[in-house]
Design an enzyme around this catalytic site. Structure first.
Site, mmCIF file in Angstrom:
data_model
loop_
_atom_site.group_PDB
_atom_site.id
_atom_site.type_symbol
_atom_site.label_atom_id
_atom_site.label_comp_id
_atom_site.label_asym_id
_atom_site.label_seq_id
_atom_site.Cartn_x
_atom_site.Cartn_y
_atom_site.Cartn_z
ATOM 1 C CB THR A 1 -13.147 -3.608 0.983
ATOM 2 O OG1 THR A 1 -12.568 -4.405 2.001
ATOM 3 C CG2 THR A 1 -13.124 -2.161 1.454
ATOM 4 C CG ASP A 2 -14.244 -7.760 4.373
ATOM 5 O OD1 ASP A 2 -13.262 -7.055 4.053
ATOM 6 O OD2 ASP A 2 -14.126 -8.958 4.717
ATOM 7 C CD GLU A 3 -9.313 -4.085 4.842
ATOM 8 O OE1 GLU A 3 -8.886 -3.020 5.307
ATOM 9 O OE2 GLU A 3 -8.587 -4.974 4.389
ATOM 10 C CE1 TYR B 1 -8.530 -0.291 -0.093
ATOM 11 C CE2 TYR B 1 -8.977 -1.716 1.790
ATOM 12 C CZ TYR B 1 -9.132 -1.422 0.446
ATOM 13 O OH TYR B 1 -9.885 -2.239 -0.354
ATOM 14 C CE LYS C 1 -12.839 0.306 -2.043
ATOM 15 N NZ LYS C 1 -12.800 0.389 -3.536
HETATM 16 P P1 NAD Z 1 -5.088 -3.732 -7.230
HETATM 17 O O1 NAD Z 1 -4.289 -2.813 -6.375
HETATM 18 O O2 NAD Z 1 -4.529 -5.049 -7.611
HETATM 19 O O3 NAD Z 1 -5.476 -2.999 -8.593
HETATM 20 C C1 NAD Z 1 -5.918 -1.663 -8.627
HETATM 21 C C2 NAD Z 1 -5.949 -1.229 -10.078
HETATM 22 O O4 NAD Z 1 -6.414 0.127 -10.106
HETATM 23 C C3 NAD Z 1 -4.579 -1.239 -10.767
HETATM 24 O O5 NAD Z 1 -4.682 -1.778 -12.058
HETATM 25 C C4 NAD Z 1 -4.191 0.230 -10.818
HETATM 26 O O6 NAD Z 1 -3.350 0.555 -11.919
HETATM 27 C C5 NAD Z 1 -5.559 0.902 -10.939
HETATM 28 N N1 NAD Z 1 -5.533 2.266 -10.424
HETATM 29 C C6 NAD Z 1 -5.050 2.710 -9.233
HETATM 30 N N2 NAD Z 1 -5.179 4.046 -9.135
HETATM 31 C C7 NAD Z 1 -5.781 4.457 -10.286
HETATM 32 C C8 NAD Z 1 -6.180 5.727 -10.779
HETATM 33 N N3 NAD Z 1 -5.975 6.853 -10.074
HETATM 34 N N4 NAD Z 1 -6.783 5.785 -11.989
HETATM 35 C C9 NAD Z 1 -6.993 4.664 -12.727
HETATM 36 N N5 NAD Z 1 -6.597 3.434 -12.316
HETATM 37 C C10 NAD Z 1 -6.003 3.337 -11.112
HETATM 38 O O7 NAD Z 1 -6.474 -3.868 -6.477
HETATM 39 P P2 NAD Z 1 -7.408 -5.157 -6.319
HETATM 40 O O8 NAD Z 1 -6.945 -5.952 -5.181
HETATM 41 O O9 NAD Z 1 -7.603 -5.779 -7.637
HETATM 42 O O10 NAD Z 1 -8.769 -4.439 -5.852
HETATM 43 C C11 NAD Z 1 -9.689 -3.947 -6.809
HETATM 44 C C12 NAD Z 1 -10.866 -3.324 -6.091
HETATM 45 O O11 NAD Z 1 -11.507 -4.291 -5.274
HETATM 46 C C13 NAD Z 1 -10.491 -2.174 -5.164
HETATM 47 O O12 NAD Z 1 -11.473 -1.184 -5.271
HETATM 48 C C14 NAD Z 1 -10.481 -2.801 -3.787
HETATM 49 O O13 NAD Z 1 -10.792 -1.841 -2.808
HETATM 50 C C15 NAD Z 1 -11.574 -3.837 -3.937
HETATM 51 N N6 NAD Z 1 -11.442 -5.035 -3.079
HETATM 52 C C16 NAD Z 1 -10.269 -5.724 -3.043
HETATM 53 C C17 NAD Z 1 -10.185 -6.898 -2.284
HETATM 54 C C18 NAD Z 1 -8.928 -7.728 -2.224
HETATM 55 O O14 NAD Z 1 -8.863 -8.670 -1.446
HETATM 56 N N7 NAD Z 1 -7.910 -7.450 -3.012
HETATM 57 C C19 NAD Z 1 -11.306 -7.326 -1.558
HETATM 58 C C20 NAD Z 1 -12.487 -6.576 -1.618
HETATM 59 C C21 NAD Z 1 -12.541 -5.437 -2.399
HETATM 60 O O1 DAU Z 2 -10.903 -7.646 3.380
HETATM 61 C C1 DAU Z 2 -10.746 -7.162 2.078
HETATM 62 C C2 DAU Z 2 -9.392 -6.496 1.950
HETATM 63 O O2 DAU Z 2 -8.425 -7.530 1.935
HETATM 64 C C3 DAU Z 2 -9.277 -5.632 0.698
HETATM 65 O O3 DAU Z 2 -10.174 -4.570 0.770
HETATM 66 C C4 DAU Z 2 -7.847 -5.086 0.554
HETATM 67 O O4 DAU Z 2 -7.725 -4.372 -0.673
HETATM 68 C C5 DAU Z 2 -6.896 -6.258 0.554
HETATM 69 O O5 DAU Z 2 -5.561 -5.776 0.508
HETATM 70 C C6 DAU Z 2 -7.089 -7.125 1.802
HETATM 71 O O6 DAU Z 2 -6.674 -6.401 2.989
HETATM 72 P P1 DAU Z 2 -5.867 -7.119 4.160
HETATM 73 O O7 DAU Z 2 -5.136 -6.092 4.919
HETATM 74 O O8 DAU Z 2 -6.745 -8.035 4.935
HETATM 75 O O9 DAU Z 2 -4.875 -8.053 3.263
HETATM 76 P P2 DAU Z 2 -3.329 -8.388 3.438
HETATM 77 O O10 DAU Z 2 -3.018 -9.474 2.475
HETATM 78 O O11 DAU Z 2 -2.481 -7.159 3.417
HETATM 79 O O12 DAU Z 2 -3.249 -8.975 4.900
HETATM 80 C C7 DAU Z 2 -3.993 -10.150 5.259
HETATM 81 C C8 DAU Z 2 -3.696 -10.438 6.718
HETATM 82 O O13 DAU Z 2 -2.329 -10.857 6.828
HETATM 83 C C9 DAU Z 2 -3.835 -9.240 7.629
HETATM 84 O O14 DAU Z 2 -4.313 -9.677 8.892
HETATM 85 C C10 DAU Z 2 -2.417 -8.709 7.779
HETATM 86 C C11 DAU Z 2 -1.577 -9.973 7.698
HETATM 87 N N1 DAU Z 2 -0.243 -9.823 7.095
HETATM 88 C C12 DAU Z 2 -0.147 -9.179 5.899
HETATM 89 C C13 DAU Z 2 1.080 -9.001 5.299
HETATM 90 C C14 DAU Z 2 1.221 -8.257 3.987
HETATM 91 C C15 DAU Z 2 0.860 -10.354 7.718
HETATM 92 O O15 DAU Z 2 0.749 -10.964 8.800
HETATM 93 N N2 DAU Z 2 2.078 -10.197 7.128
HETATM 94 C C16 DAU Z 2 2.246 -9.523 5.939
HETATM 95 O O16 DAU Z 2 3.406 -9.390 5.481
#
Ligand code: NAD
Ligand code: DAU
Length: 349
Positions: free
Chosen positions: A132-134, A157, A161
């Site tokens: 992730t970019d975080e 988190y 990562k």
């Molecule tokens: P998600 O939470 O939707 O899915 C995570 C998946 O991992 C689920 O299917 C869960 O069952 C599985 N999982 C969790 N713990 C596990 C374990 N111990 N063993 C096996 N499986 C397990 O997550 P996502 O949003 O699809 O993110 C996927 C990946 O991409 C993550 O590594 C996250 O850090 C990265 N990522 C997410 C975002 C985003 O915006 N969502 C952005 C950049 C990177």
């Molecule tokens: O940047 C990549 C990341 O983006 C991934 O690595 C994470 O897995 C993914 O969850 C996401 O993280 P964020 O914290 O940025 O996403 P989230 O949707 O939780 O929040 C987006 C923005 O909105 C953040 O500034 C927090 C704000 N927010 C979020 C929630 C859930 C609110 O204002 N209200 C809310 O209820």
């Protein structure tokens, strides 16, 4: 060429799109989806491809070191695409330990298993770590995250990562493990779990509940359509340079409040209601502790070296996303019953 690719976290939001992309695009590959099916994993996300001959699901937890090694020995994957993670920042603030277990220990278990079965013969092998970019922390009003930006994670988190990224690089530098890392910005799209901002707001609009905006709503995120992330993973997995990392994004920054207003406008339009109906649900709530102000990806490297371009504009992607949620309210109902209600109460009341 035939290969066995093991994808972890393939039942989650992004993982399910990656699994579909690989199963349909590479019929010559065997695709193994390894997932523990936590609250975030859902096999309904893969209903349309589950009968494909080149697809297999294995329920397993990456924190189980012995089981992971056994499965690697049994299936002998040539490539790993590692997405399994605890992914929600707010949950990491409440319970950091689960993030250390899955994101750090789980990643190290996979690295050890890959190193063991490949036994220093790394020809044609690849470990792709999806990150992730975080990990880069927060930007001020200007600037972009580059691959060379120093790591500076703030939430449990992002700290977990960042740690996993360091382990992946350490296995490359120490043992020569062939790796690539992608660091992507915020994803959105179909199957997004409604704990994250966009699907949470869509779900709440449909249920006439408040749309909780943290702090003043001026926090900025850089949004990429999930299928475009899956395509970037395909490109980097196959063509990325061994040992390198690639930032993935679409140069698409939005302040949260502007994004939610645009979402409200599009939902009102699709439901044939007066503009401003959904807006009335916007409610400013207590800020997230340690809330990063701004994320923005410089995606020049993946664009120039691998020719990567997102396939949809944000307006198109958001429209596809809203349509998907409107047409899949059963999916939303099923993932928001039970435990979700307890999570929601604790987080928002
Ligand atoms: P998600 O939470 O939707 O899915 C995570 C998946 O991992 C689920 O299917 C869960 O069952 C599985 N999982 C969790 N713990 C596990 C374990 N111990 N063993 C096996 N499986 C397990 O997550 P996502 O949003 O699809 O993110 C996927 C990946 O991409 C993550 O590594 C996250 O850090 C990265 N990522 C997410 C975002 C985003 O915006 N969502 C952005 C950049 C990177
Ligand atoms: O940047 C990549 C990341 O983006 C991934 O690595 C994470 O897995 C993914 O969850 C996401 O993280 P964020 O914290 O940025 O996403 P989230 O949707 O939780 O929040 C987006 C923005 O909105 C953040 O500034 C927090 C704000 N927010 C979020 C929630 C859930 C609110 O204002 N209200 C809310 O209820």
């Amino acid at each position: 060429m035939s290969k066995t690719i093991l994808i972890t976290g393939g039942a989650g939001f992004i993982g399910s799109h990656v699994v579909r992309e690989f199963v349909l695009k590479y019929p010559e590959y065997q695709i193994i989806n390894l997932d523990a099916l936590t609250y975030a994993g859902n096999l309904e996300n893969l209903k349309d491809i589950e009968a494909c001959a080149n697809y297999r699901f294995i329920k397993a937890d990456i924190t189980d070191q012995g089981l992971i090694l056994e499965l690697f020995q049994q299936y002998q994957p040539d490539g790993i695409i590692h997405l399994a993670a605890e992914s929600h920042v707010d949950r990491s603030i409440t319970d950091p330990s689960a993030f250390v277990m899955t994101n750090v220990i789980g990643t190290v278990n996979l690295l050890n298993a890959a190193k063991e079965i490949w036994k220093n013969n790394f020809e044609g092998k690849r470990f792709h770590h999806v990150s992730t970019d975080e990990v880069y922390g927060t930007l001020g009003e200007t600037g972009l995250f580059k691959e060379t930006t120093s790591y500076d994670p703030h939430s449990p988190y992002s700290a977990s990562k960042a740690s996993s990224d360091h382990f992946v690089r350490a296995y490359h530098d120490t043992y020569g493990l062939p790796i690539v890392i992608t660091n992507c910005s915020n994803n959105y799209g179909p199957n997004h779990f409604p704990e994250k901002l966009i699907p949470l707001c869509i779900h709440n609009i449909l249920n006439n509940r408040p749309l909780p905006i943290y702090g003043d709503g001026k926090f900025t995120r850089d949004w990429l359509f999930v299928i475009d992330h899956a395509k970037a993973i395909d490109l980097v997995f196959h063509q990325g340079k061994n040992g390198d990392s690639y930032n993935v994004g679409g140069f698409n920054e939005w302040k949260n409040i502007d994004l939610v207003k645009e979402l409200c406008r599009q939902v009102d339009e699709k439901l044939n209601r007066a503009t401003g109906t959904a807006d009335q649900l916007i409610t400013f709530v207590k800020d997230r502790p340690g809330h990063d102000l701004r994320y923005a990806i410089d995606a020049t490297k993946i664009n120039q070296e691998l020719g990567y371009q997102p396939s949809v504009t944000f307006e198109q992607g958001l429209s596809i996303t809203i349509d998907w949620f409107l047409q899949n309210q059963d999916w939303l109902d099923s993932v928001t019953s039970g435990d979700y209600q307890n999570y929601y109460k604790k987080q928002y009341h």
